[in-house]
Enzyme design. Structure first.
Site, PDB file in Angstrom:
ATOM      1  N   GLY A   8      28.354  60.365  21.498  1.00  0.00           N
ATOM      2  CA  GLY A   8      28.946  59.865  20.254  1.00  0.00           C
ATOM      3  C   GLY A   8      30.295  60.518  19.980  1.00  0.00           C
ATOM      4  O   GLY A   8      30.702  60.696  18.835  1.00  0.00           O
ATOM      5  N   GLY A  11      32.901  58.962  17.539  1.00  0.00           N
ATOM      6  CA  GLY A  11      32.473  58.647  16.168  1.00  0.00           C
ATOM      7  C   GLY A  11      33.077  59.594  15.149  1.00  0.00           C
ATOM      8  O   GLY A  11      33.869  60.479  15.484  1.00  0.00           O
ATOM      9  N   GLN A  12      32.679  59.419  13.882  1.00  0.00           N
ATOM     10  CA  GLN A  12      33.284  60.222  12.801  1.00  0.00           C
ATOM     11  C   GLN A  12      33.073  61.708  13.029  1.00  0.00           C
ATOM     12  O   GLN A  12      34.006  62.501  12.920  1.00  0.00           O
ATOM     13  CB  GLN A  12      32.647  59.826  11.455  1.00  0.00           C
ATOM     14  CG  GLN A  12      33.223  60.587  10.266  1.00  0.00           C
ATOM     15  CD  GLN A  12      32.408  60.468   8.998  1.00  0.00           C
ATOM     16  OE1 GLN A  12      31.263  60.028   9.012  1.00  0.00           O
ATOM     17  NE2 GLN A  12      32.998  60.895   7.883  1.00  0.00           N
ATOM     18  N   LEU A  13      31.843  62.122  13.392  1.00  0.00           N
ATOM     19  CA  LEU A  13      31.568  63.558  13.604  1.00  0.00           C
ATOM     20  C   LEU A  13      32.058  63.983  14.987  1.00  0.00           C
ATOM     21  O   LEU A  13      32.714  65.009  15.151  1.00  0.00           O
ATOM     22  CB  LEU A  13      30.064  63.803  13.453  1.00  0.00           C
ATOM     23  CG  LEU A  13      29.518  65.193  13.699  1.00  0.00           C
ATOM     24  CD1 LEU A  13      30.255  66.263  12.926  1.00  0.00           C
ATOM     25  CD2 LEU A  13      28.013  65.221  13.389  1.00  0.00           C
ATOM     26  N   TYR A 142      17.209  53.605   9.869  1.00  0.00           N
ATOM     27  CA  TYR A 142      17.995  54.807  10.185  1.00  0.00           C
ATOM     28  C   TYR A 142      17.210  56.067   9.788  1.00  0.00           C
ATOM     29  O   TYR A 142      17.068  56.996  10.568  1.00  0.00           O
ATOM     30  CB  TYR A 142      19.315  54.744   9.411  1.00  0.00           C
ATOM     31  CG  TYR A 142      20.229  55.926   9.537  1.00  0.00           C
ATOM     32  CD1 TYR A 142      20.399  56.807   8.468  1.00  0.00           C
ATOM     33  CD2 TYR A 142      20.948  56.177  10.702  1.00  0.00           C
ATOM     34  CE1 TYR A 142      21.261  57.891   8.560  1.00  0.00           C
ATOM     35  CE2 TYR A 142      21.816  57.252  10.799  1.00  0.00           C
ATOM     36  CZ  TYR A 142      21.962  58.104   9.725  1.00  0.00           C
ATOM     37  OH  TYR A 142      22.815  59.178   9.809  1.00  0.00           O
ATOM     38  N   LYS A 146      15.426  58.973  11.949  1.00  0.00           N
ATOM     39  CA  LYS A 146      15.773  60.382  11.741  1.00  0.00           C
ATOM     40  C   LYS A 146      14.511  61.235  11.606  1.00  0.00           C
ATOM     41  O   LYS A 146      14.367  62.274  12.242  1.00  0.00           O
ATOM     42  CB  LYS A 146      16.655  60.557  10.504  1.00  0.00           C
ATOM     43  CG  LYS A 146      18.091  60.099  10.672  1.00  0.00           C
ATOM     44  CD  LYS A 146      18.825  60.833  11.788  1.00  0.00           C
ATOM     45  CE  LYS A 146      20.287  60.437  11.886  1.00  0.00           C
ATOM     46  NZ  LYS A 146      20.957  60.985  13.089  1.00  0.00           N
TER      47      LYS A 146
HETATM   48  C1  VAH Z   1      25.244  57.208   6.393  1.00  0.00           C
HETATM   49  N1  VAH Z   1      27.099  58.768   6.682  1.00  0.00           N
HETATM   50  O1  VAH Z   1      25.701  56.964   5.279  1.00  0.00           O
HETATM   51  C2  VAH Z   1      25.717  58.496   7.096  1.00  0.00           C
HETATM   52  C3  VAH Z   1      24.845  59.671   6.728  1.00  0.00           C
HETATM   53  C4  VAH Z   1      23.786  60.976   4.901  1.00  0.00           C
HETATM   54  C5  VAH Z   1      24.575  59.786   5.251  1.00  0.00           C
HETATM   55  O2  VAH Z   1      23.669  59.716   7.430  1.00  0.00           O
HETATM   56  O3  VAH Z   1      24.463  56.471   6.949  1.00  0.00           O
END
Ligand code: VAH
Length: 322
Positions: A8, A11-13, A142, A146
């Site tokens: 990744g 990506g942003q991170l 998501y 996680k």
């Molecule tokens: C999102 N930026 O909004 C991510 C993150 C805690 C938010 O996981 O899906």
């Protein structure tokens, strides 16, 4: 000597973690892996880069073997709002990719960083001062990936001895690479509107409080966790870490300190609003502070000041090693 692979990486991170790690360990010691070639040439020119799909375990295993990798920061994934548009793909990439990376880490003896999220909590979790150990029944694909990822990473640690470690990140605020498809993206996009003198159209309702963190703190938290003495880690996957929590109007007020004419209005995105309403208002990160000395360096005021300056001048990140 550490040899690191970051998935990744575009990506942003990832786009900021790669230069941060290269500044700390050396350019040649950090292999950046993206699902496509990066637009930013500096990511390509500044050290080893490879294109790979994280669902392709054989390709990942080959990269780890060829580069002698001993540590993987696995950042590749589809974020919360985008995941709700295609939950099957989100599960395949987020969970399928994590499983492949864990298998590579198990077979080749790598340590693994896993970015969990406030999304791992949901209705039924205490949303104020959300504790380290509590009910986790998220209702987004998501968030389900996680919390499943946290359990799978803990399993690989206890069953196979893999050195897995993770953080439950809040929304990350940054100016180098744009976020893509998250619920907290508004807290990044608002700065471009403020700098351009435009009215910001906020997709979340007034009063929607969410945990947030400025990217330099997130980079340091990940590396400090991975460098922590394992004997101090009473948890593995994953530690609550936060820096601030605010509502859209609190962020707008912080911006007005520097841009008095800034204006904002709301056009609620029902998908993002429902997700945000199920996430903590403020996590309790005292366990990370106690176990490995976590401390954020930025709060709402200092983050806002720096974001307005950086977005205004669009200078490259100077994320030097801490
Ligand atoms: C999102 N930026 O909004 C991510 C993150 C805690 C938010 O996981 O899906």
């Amino acid at each position: 000597m550490k040899k690191i692979l970051v998935t990744g990486a575009t990506g942003q991170l990832g786009a900021e973690l790669v230069p941060f790690l290269r500044a700390r360990y050396g350019r040649a010691r950090v292999v950046a892996v993206g699902h496509s070639r990066p637009a930013a040439p500096e990511l390509l020119d500044a050290g080893p880069f490879a294109v790979a799909d994280v669902r392709d375990g054989a390709a990942l295993a080959r990269l780890v073997r060829e580069h002698g990798v001993d540590t993987v920061y696995h950042l590749a994934g589809i974020l919360s709002a985008k995941g709700e548009a295609n939950p099957q793909l989100a599960w395949e990439v987020n969970m399928g990719g994590l499983y492949q990376v864990l298998e590579v880490a198990r077979v080749q003896g790598c340590s693994l960083f896993f970015p969990s999220s406030i999304a791992a909590f949901g209705p039924g979790s205490p949303l104020d001062d959300t504790p380290q150990v509590t009910i986790q029944r998220p209702q987004t694909i998501y968030g389900i990936a996680k919390v499943s990822g946290e359990l799978l990473c803990d399993y690989y640690h206890h069953r196979f001895g893999v050195d897995t470690r993770g953080l439950r990140f809040p929304g990350l605020i940054s100016y180098v690479a744009p976020p893509g498809g998250g619920t907290t993206d508004y807290a990044v996009e608002i700065f471009s509107a403020a700098v351009a003198g435009q009215t910001f159209v906020c997709p979340l309702a007034a009063g929607t409080s969410l945990d947030m963190m400025y990217m330099p703190d997130a980079l340091r938290a990940a590396v400090e966790l991975m460098e922590a003495d394992p004997a101090r880690l009473r948890h593995r996957n994953a530690y609550n870490v936060t820096a601030m929590s605010f509502t859209p109007e609190e962020l707008a007020a912080a911006i007005r300190v520097y841009r008095p004419d800034f204006t904002m209005r709301h056009e609620i995105d029902p998908v993002r609003q429902a997700i945000a309403d199920s996430w903590p208002n403020r996590m309790d990160d005292c366990v990370a502070r106690r176990d490995w000395g976590w401390r954020p360096a930025y709060d709402l005021a200092t983050m806002t000041d720096e974001m307005l300056a950086r977005v205004g001048s669009r200078v490259p990140a100077t994320t030097a090693a801490s």
